[in-house]
Design an enzyme around this catalytic site. Structure first.
Site, PDB file in Angstrom:
ATOM      1  N   ASP A  14    -107.843 -27.768 -18.254  1.00  0.00           N
ATOM      2  CA  ASP A  14    -107.775 -26.364 -17.871  1.00  0.00           C
ATOM      3  C   ASP A  14    -109.091 -26.002 -17.216  1.00  0.00           C
ATOM      4  OD1 ASP A  14    -105.373 -25.911 -19.110  1.00  0.00           O
ATOM      5  OD2 ASP A  14    -106.297 -25.412 -21.026  1.00  0.00           O
ATOM      6  N   ASP A  62     -98.307 -24.924 -24.365  1.00  0.00           N
ATOM      7  CA  ASP A  62     -98.948 -26.186 -24.015  1.00  0.00           C
ATOM      8  C   ASP A  62     -98.592 -27.277 -25.017  1.00  0.00           C
ATOM      9  OD1 ASP A  62    -100.211 -25.128 -21.824  1.00  0.00           O
ATOM     10  OD2 ASP A  62    -102.024 -24.574 -22.917  1.00  0.00           O
ATOM     11  N   ASP A  68    -104.338 -24.726 -24.593  1.00  0.00           N
ATOM     12  CA  ASP A  68    -104.725 -23.773 -25.626  1.00  0.00           C
ATOM     13  C   ASP A  68    -103.573 -22.890 -26.078  1.00  0.00           C
ATOM     14  OD1 ASP A  68    -104.500 -22.373 -23.291  1.00  0.00           O
ATOM     15  OD2 ASP A  68    -106.617 -21.820 -23.141  1.00  0.00           O
TER      16      ASP A  68
HETATM   17  P1  ATP Z   1    -106.661 -22.043 -16.904  1.00  0.00           P
HETATM   18  O1  ATP Z   1    -105.288 -22.582 -16.837  1.00  0.00           O
HETATM   19  O2  ATP Z   1    -107.591 -22.544 -15.893  1.00  0.00           O
HETATM   20  O3  ATP Z   1    -107.240 -22.024 -18.276  1.00  0.00           O
HETATM   21  P2  ATP Z   1    -105.835 -19.500 -17.382  1.00  0.00           P
HETATM   22  O4  ATP Z   1    -105.133 -20.126 -18.500  1.00  0.00           O
HETATM   23  O5  ATP Z   1    -106.833 -18.467 -17.699  1.00  0.00           O
HETATM   24  O6  ATP Z   1    -106.495 -20.560 -16.482  1.00  0.00           O
HETATM   25  P3  ATP Z   1    -103.714 -17.913 -16.934  1.00  0.00           P
HETATM   26  O7  ATP Z   1    -104.149 -17.304 -18.211  1.00  0.00           O
HETATM   27  O8  ATP Z   1    -102.396 -18.554 -16.819  1.00  0.00           O
HETATM   28  O9  ATP Z   1    -104.774 -18.931 -16.444  1.00  0.00           O
HETATM   29  O10 ATP Z   1    -103.880 -16.789 -15.868  1.00  0.00           O
HETATM   30  C1  ATP Z   1    -103.251 -16.910 -14.624  1.00  0.00           C
HETATM   31  C2  ATP Z   1    -103.457 -15.646 -13.838  1.00  0.00           C
HETATM   32  O11 ATP Z   1    -102.926 -14.540 -14.540  1.00  0.00           O
HETATM   33  C3  ATP Z   1    -104.912 -15.306 -13.586  1.00  0.00           C
HETATM   34  O12 ATP Z   1    -105.357 -15.885 -12.393  1.00  0.00           O
HETATM   35  C4  ATP Z   1    -104.901 -13.808 -13.477  1.00  0.00           C
HETATM   36  O13 ATP Z   1    -104.614 -13.421 -12.149  1.00  0.00           O
HETATM   37  C5  ATP Z   1    -103.744 -13.388 -14.355  1.00  0.00           C
HETATM   38  N1  ATP Z   1    -104.210 -12.957 -15.666  1.00  0.00           N
HETATM   39  C6  ATP Z   1    -105.023 -13.600 -16.493  1.00  0.00           C
HETATM   40  N2  ATP Z   1    -105.224 -12.919 -17.617  1.00  0.00           N
HETATM   41  C7  ATP Z   1    -104.510 -11.810 -17.506  1.00  0.00           C
HETATM   42  C8  ATP Z   1    -104.283 -10.670 -18.350  1.00  0.00           C
HETATM   43  N3  ATP Z   1    -104.824 -10.569 -19.562  1.00  0.00           N
HETATM   44  N4  ATP Z   1    -103.476  -9.700 -17.901  1.00  0.00           N
HETATM   45  C9  ATP Z   1    -102.913  -9.799 -16.710  1.00  0.00           C
HETATM   46  N5  ATP Z   1    -103.082 -10.816 -15.868  1.00  0.00           N
HETATM   47  C10 ATP Z   1    -103.870 -11.806 -16.246  1.00  0.00           C
END
Ligand code: ATP
Length: 864
Positions: A310, A610, A606
């Site tokens: 990630d 997953d 996480d």
């Molecule tokens: P990685 O996979 O690298 O760990 P991540 O798990 O943080 O990244 P996601 O959590 O799937 O990725 O987030 C994907 C997208 O969703 C982000 O790029 C953002 O635009 C949006 N996002 C992230 N957190 C939030 C939130 N709390 N509320 C709304 N949109 C969000």
């Protein structure tokens, strides 16, 4: 069974700190009695199980019946000594694993004195208001007071693998959550009604985590190697004994020869040495912040060939700060660091506040409403509880002096998930209702048909859409994570995320962890590919990839991945790629495709979703700080610091473990080979026994074990992270091992037989004592050749492995005692030997150091 029945919709303030001690006094800690660990006596007695012990016991009985009392006693004493050594090793392994288990303590969020606090789960008392997020384990039996559309995985309780719907206010079990189960969707708040033993899940063993007892691949392979050798040894020994007896040799002598052979061939110490090495390896990893839930992980890690990781929080710090804010009418800069609201928002260099700018005001209202994050001032610093992305937006709102939003203004919510990539909250806005939405820009923008201008909403035309898109790409190109904010007036129960009014884009910085670039370089030089799999957009991902030294990989977006055939995906995977805008289920596809290419895949994760990918990966890696309980229980390895570089350190540790296991397996088998060849050759020569069974037992069980364990603690070869990953089924002994066995075996057998036969005219006991001492010294001295197969001891350092120096010295001193101390002389049938004999032994031992060292030096020169 419940041990309290507080009001189901109890006050949100929860308990006060003052109330807790009395409740704890009454209900005890929220934990279950741990299963009692095996007592030292049980561990000691365990050493007397096993086939070899049975044979030895039988031999002791036979010796006793044949009136060879001393031999019987010697065998018995060796058995006890062996059990003591085995006990010490198992005890160390057990305590090492115990320390690891203790590191898996769960935490929970409760409301105390009106604020959310994170506390160890064992401190929850009945009456506490507990907040549970998606993916977390339920720490106590709860009556739900808030949360709708919840789903809980109660399989630990009911065996039913389909999650059950839950909701606050629902009847009976639908309105409750149970300890030991996990929340797989939604965010719940509930009052603890039962804790510890009183919970329905009488055994929350899973909560404290399990460090698996399963035997590892390596343990199994070595176990069966030892078994095969054991069975072969018995057959050969039996045959040799029968043949000798048939040819007219005395029965007792032949029984003893057979026994010597069997004992000489079986690598008795092997399984115990492997277990202790892996357990100590797991402790070494834990010191580097990688907690192996199964010993298996230690062993597979060394073979990892791809790390799928990630981005957020693993490669980066997951400390988000909004740096830029953009609306179609203006671009804003944001100052300040972390979650401290002591910065400001500026437009063209001038500070602006929500009150000065209606678009900013609306956007900040959405940032502050559509969130679960809270900021709290503690002493001189600010802390944030919640998701860092949301925390950054709340901080932005504070910096812009947005109007506070009371918690009761929020009416309903559609939570964020990595699948939806957006979140919505329906909230009161004066006497109206407003739907606030935030999420990935392309997803939110696709649901907007207006944008907010200074005078109110105006229709969104294609040109403006293109400008929004360009601003998004611009921020992403700088490595910023971008979120779009939107809202609209809504009717009650109207949560449809469409016809929204676009408010603006927030670009937040999540700096790469400083140590990651080096870890990426290390992994690459070790022949391990690193693939980033992120939910973030492709541009942000590419910018971060470039920053941490992943170059400019080909980008595959989630939507494209959906359309790729398995063959096409496999082909794309043969070059450097990164995955952006993925959903959790994509990870499973990626793991399977890589495994189809026979890669050994380490995969991080996480979230709840997953878990399947973590289970399928060869090494599932969960995040200790940020990870959900569900992901942790699916993983083999937990990163206590969520840090990518810890994975690389753990792989290095895994490689060291495998190298060391290989070193001592080869060493032990080479030692045994010498003894076996000497006995067989001597049988053909027709002389008296060259070693007595008790002497062989002494060599194999008492002294070899210690040196082998010490080899297991050998430092890593400096070039271990410059080699390509090994094949997972790479033979432990291998061709090199067999050649070594032959070379060492023939030399040590020949040398000890030479000593034996030249001294035979002066008496069998003397000849045997010298041959026995010779063999033992040869075995001890040859250990230096096995410390590294490529580097001469001169560069490894003669004293760099203190344990080995100690084991070596003790073994030699013990042998001196065997030769000169009367009680041991009696037991092992030895007689004192002269200085000249020691000199001969030393001279014969010299080539065992010089020749391998010479070879290694030559090899090194050639390699250069
Ligand atoms: P990685 O996979 O690298 O760990 P991540 O798990 O943080 O990244 P996601 O959590 O799937 O990725 O987030 C994907 C997208 O969703 C982000 O790029 C953002 O635009 C949006 N996002 C992230 N957190 C939030 C939130 N709390 N509320 C709304 N949109 C969000």
């Amino acid at each position: 069974m419940t041990n309290a029945s507080p009001d189901r919709t109890g006050p949100r303030a929860g308990l006060t700190s003052a109330e807790v001690p009395a409740l704890r006094e009454r209900h005890g800690w929220n934990e279950l009695p741990r299963p009692t660990p095996p007592t030292p006596l049980a561990i000691f007695l365990r050493q007397f199980r096993g086939f070899l012990v049975l044979i030895l016991a039988a031999a002791a009985v036979i010796a006793f019946l044949l009136d060879e009392r001393i031999d019987a006693l010697a065998i018995f004493l060796v058995l006890v000594l062996n059990a003591i050594l085995g006990f010490v090793q198992e005890w160390r392994a057990e305590t090492a694993l115990d320390a690891l288990r203790a590191m898996l303590h769960p935490v929970a969020v409760v409301l105390r004195d009106g604020v959310e606090r994170q506390i160890p789960a064992r401190e929850i008392v009945p009456g506490d208001v507990v907040v549970v997020e998606t993916g977390e384990a339920i720490p106590a039996d709860l009556h739900l007071s808030a949360g709708t559309d919840l789903r809980a995985d109660e399989s630990t309780l009911t065996g039913e693998s389909v999650p059950v719907d839950k909701s606050a206010g629902a009847e009976a079990e639908d309105g409750q959550l149970f300890a030991g189960t996990a929340l797989v969707a939604g965010r719940a708040e509930g009052v603890a009604v039962a804790t510890g033993l009183a919970t329905r899940f009488g055994t929350v063993a899973r909560l404290t985590g399990e460090v698996g007892e399963k035997r590892t691949n390596l343990q199994r392979r070595l176990g069966s190697l030892a078994q095969q050798i054991g069975a072969g040894a018995l057959a050969i020994a039996g045959l040799v004994a029968l043949l000798g007896w048939w040819a007219g040799r005395p029965l007792f002598e032949m029984v003893m020869t057979g026994l010597s052979l069997a004992v000489a061939m079986v690598p008795e110490g092997l399984p115990a040495v492997v277990t202790i090495t892996l357990a100590l390896g797991a402790s070494a990893m834990a010191r580097k912040h990688a907690l192996a839930r199964r010993l298996q992980a230690v062993d597979t890690l060394g073979a990892a060939s791809v790390i799928c990781t990630d981005k957020t929080g693993t490669l980066t710090e997951n400390a988000m700060t909004v740096r830029r804010f953009w609306t179609p009418g203006a671009a804003y800069e944001v100052t300040g660091d972390g979650y401290d609201p002591a910065g400001h928002i500026a437009r063209d260099g001038t500070r602006v506040r929500a009150g000065d700018d209606p678009v900013l005001r609306a956007a900040l209202a959405t940032a502050l409403t559509c969130t679960h994050a809270t900021l709290r001032r503690e002493a001189d610093s600010w802390t944030m509880i919640g998701d860092p992305t949301e925390g950054a937006l709340v901080t932005l709102a504070y910096k812009g002096w947005a109007d506070p939003v009371p918690p009761e203004a929020r009416i309903a919510e559609k939570p964020f998930s990595s699948e939806r990539k957006r979140m919505s909250v329906l909230a009161r806005d004066g006497d109206r209702l407003r739907l606030h939405v935030k999420g990935a820009p392309e997803i939110v923008l696709a649901r907007c048909d207006h944008l907010l201008g200074p005078d109110g909403p105006v229709p969104l035309d294609d040109a403006t859409r293109a400008r929004v898109e360009a601003a998004y790409q611009d921020m992403a190109g700088d490595g910023l994570r971008v979120l779009a904010l939107a809202s609209r007036l809504a009717a009650p129960d109207d949560m449809d995320e469409k016809a929204l009014t676009f408010l603006g884009l927030a670009g937040m910085m999540d700096p790469p962890r400083p140590e990651v670039a080096k870890a990426v370089a290390d992994a690459r030089s070790a022949g391990i590919r690193v693939m980033m799999i992120t939910g973030d957009g492709p541009r942000t991902a590419t910018a971060v990839a470039r920053h941490i030294g992943l170059g400019a990989p080909d980008v595959i977006e989630g939507t494209e991945l959906d359309t790729l055939t398995p063959e096409a995906l496999s082909q794309r995977l043969s070059c450097d790629v990164l995955f952006a805008r993925t959903r959790p289920e994509h990870k499973l596809r990626i793991v399977e495709a890589l495994q189809g290419q026979r890669q050994i895949v380490a995969m991080t994760g996480d979230g709840v979703n997953d878990a399947p990918a973590l289970k399928t990966a060869d090494i599932g890696i969960a995040m200790g700080l940020r990870g959900t309980e569900v992901s942790k229980s699916a993983a083999d390895l937990i990163l206590l610091d969520d840090n990518f570089s810890t994975i690389v350190a753990a792989i290095a540790e895994g490689r060291r473990q495998f190298d060391n296991v290989r070193k001592f397996v080869r060493y032990l088998l080479c030692s045994n080979a010498g003894e076996v060849l000497a006995i067989l050759a001597n049988l053909a020569l027709g002389g008296p026994l060259v070693f007595l069974p008790t002497q062989i037992l002494w060599m194999n069980l008492v002294t070899d074990g210690a040196t082998a364990v010490a080899l297991g603690l050998e430092e890593a070869d400096p070039d271990q992270m410059r080699r390509r990953p090994r094949r997972v089924n790479e033979p432990i002994l291998g061709r090199v091992g067999l050649i070594l066995m032959l070379c060492f075996g023939i030399y040590t057998a020949g040398a000890s037989l030479w000593l034996f036969y030249t001294l035979l005219p002066s008496g069998t006991d003397l000849a045997r004592t010298v041959a026995f001492t010779g063999m033992l010294v040869f075995e001890k001295v040859s250990v230096f050749a096995f410390r590294s197969l490529s580097r001469p001891v001169l560069s490894v350092g003669w004293f760099s492995n203190r344990f080995l120096v100690v084991a070596f010295s003790i073994s030699l001193l013990a042998q001196v005692a065997v030769v000169y101390w009367p009680p041991l002389q009696t037991l092992l049938h030895t007689v004192p030997i002269a200085a000249g004999h020691w000199l001969s032994i030393a001279t014969l031992a010299l080539p065992l150091i010089v020749v391998p060292e010479g070879f290694k030096m030559l090899n090194q020169r050639r390699a250069r």
